[in-house]
Design a protein around this motif. Sequence first.
Motif, PDB file in Angstrom:
ATOM      1  N   GLU A  70      13.991  -0.141  -8.553  1.00  0.00           N
ATOM      2  CA  GLU A  70      12.805  -0.979  -8.726  1.00  0.00           C
ATOM      3  C   GLU A  70      13.185  -2.461  -8.661  1.00  0.00           C
ATOM      4  OE1 GLU A  70       8.905  -2.330  -9.361  1.00  0.00           O
ATOM      5  OE2 GLU A  70       9.712  -0.475  -8.550  1.00  0.00           O
ATOM      6  N   LYS A  72      15.262  -3.968  -6.740  1.00  0.00           N
ATOM      7  CA  LYS A  72      15.307  -4.447  -5.346  1.00  0.00           C
ATOM      8  C   LYS A  72      13.903  -4.853  -4.877  1.00  0.00           C
ATOM      9  CE  LYS A  72      19.460  -1.916  -3.884  1.00  0.00           C
ATOM     10  NZ  LYS A  72      20.346  -2.349  -4.791  1.00  0.00           N
ATOM     11  N   ASN A  73      12.888  -4.092  -5.256  1.00  0.00           N
ATOM     12  CA  ASN A  73      11.500  -4.427  -4.944  1.00  0.00           C
ATOM     13  C   ASN A  73      11.092  -5.722  -5.655  1.00  0.00           C
ATOM     14  OD1 ASN A  73       8.806  -4.075  -3.972  1.00  0.00           O
ATOM     15  ND2 ASN A  73       8.257  -3.144  -5.922  1.00  0.00           N
ATOM     16  N   ASN A  76      12.542  -8.751  -3.939  1.00  0.00           N
ATOM     17  CA  ASN A  76      11.794  -9.045  -2.720  1.00  0.00           C
ATOM     18  C   ASN A  76      10.504  -9.794  -3.039  1.00  0.00           C
ATOM     19  OD1 ASN A  76      11.264  -8.862   0.145  1.00  0.00           O
ATOM     20  ND2 ASN A  76       9.748  -7.304  -0.380  1.00  0.00           N
ATOM     21  N   ILE A  77       9.757  -9.331  -4.034  1.00  0.00           N
ATOM     22  CA  ILE A  77       8.514  -9.998  -4.447  1.00  0.00           C
ATOM     23  C   ILE A  77       8.818 -11.404  -4.960  1.00  0.00           C
ATOM     24  CG2 ILE A  77       6.688  -9.977  -6.214  1.00  0.00           C
ATOM     25  CD1 ILE A  77       6.764  -6.869  -5.920  1.00  0.00           C
ATOM     26  N   GLN A 106       7.675  -6.769 -13.043  1.00  0.00           N
ATOM     27  CA  GLN A 106       7.102  -7.373 -11.837  1.00  0.00           C
ATOM     28  C   GLN A 106       6.168  -8.517 -12.203  1.00  0.00           C
ATOM     29  OE1 GLN A 106       5.325  -4.729  -8.953  1.00  0.00           O
ATOM     30  NE2 GLN A 106       4.082  -6.357  -8.092  1.00  0.00           N
TER      31      GLN A 106
END
Length: 158
Positions: A70, A72-73, A76-77, A106
């Motif tokens: 998670e 890595k996501n 990116n965001i 996030q």
Amino acid sequence: MEVDYLFEIGDNIVYPMHGAGIIKAIEEKEISGKKQQYYVINMFIGNMQVMIPTVKIVSSSIRPVTDIIELKNIINIFHHGESDKLLPWKQRFKVNTDKIKTGKIQECSEVVRDLMRMRKEKALNSSEKKMLDNAHGYLISELGLIKGITDNQIKSFC
């Protein structure tokens, strides 16, 4: 009688608005004549200890630390996501506060990203400076606990 708990002693957790911590114990306490099981959590920010009734752990939005997949996501965001710069500051402050309260990595990383971007363009007011410092602290306190994370990945959030 064996009781199933959502978390075990030694689990790393994230508590919204407080950051990362570790479950140190599960204890039974009697408060106001009522016996309950409590998670005893040592929080890394502020070096404080909190006790949360085990029956309220879900409603408190406490969650396990994010995993490397998670993350890595999230990275990116953090680097490529769009910021909403058009909101007036009071509305932006409310939106950002609500994001931090979710306790989701996030949402917290979006707050840090957006405020860091804004800070490059103009000085933040004192409320937003404090919010950035707090959100950044919550984020870093969790990142340090993710198994497999590299120092470079942590530095990408600074």
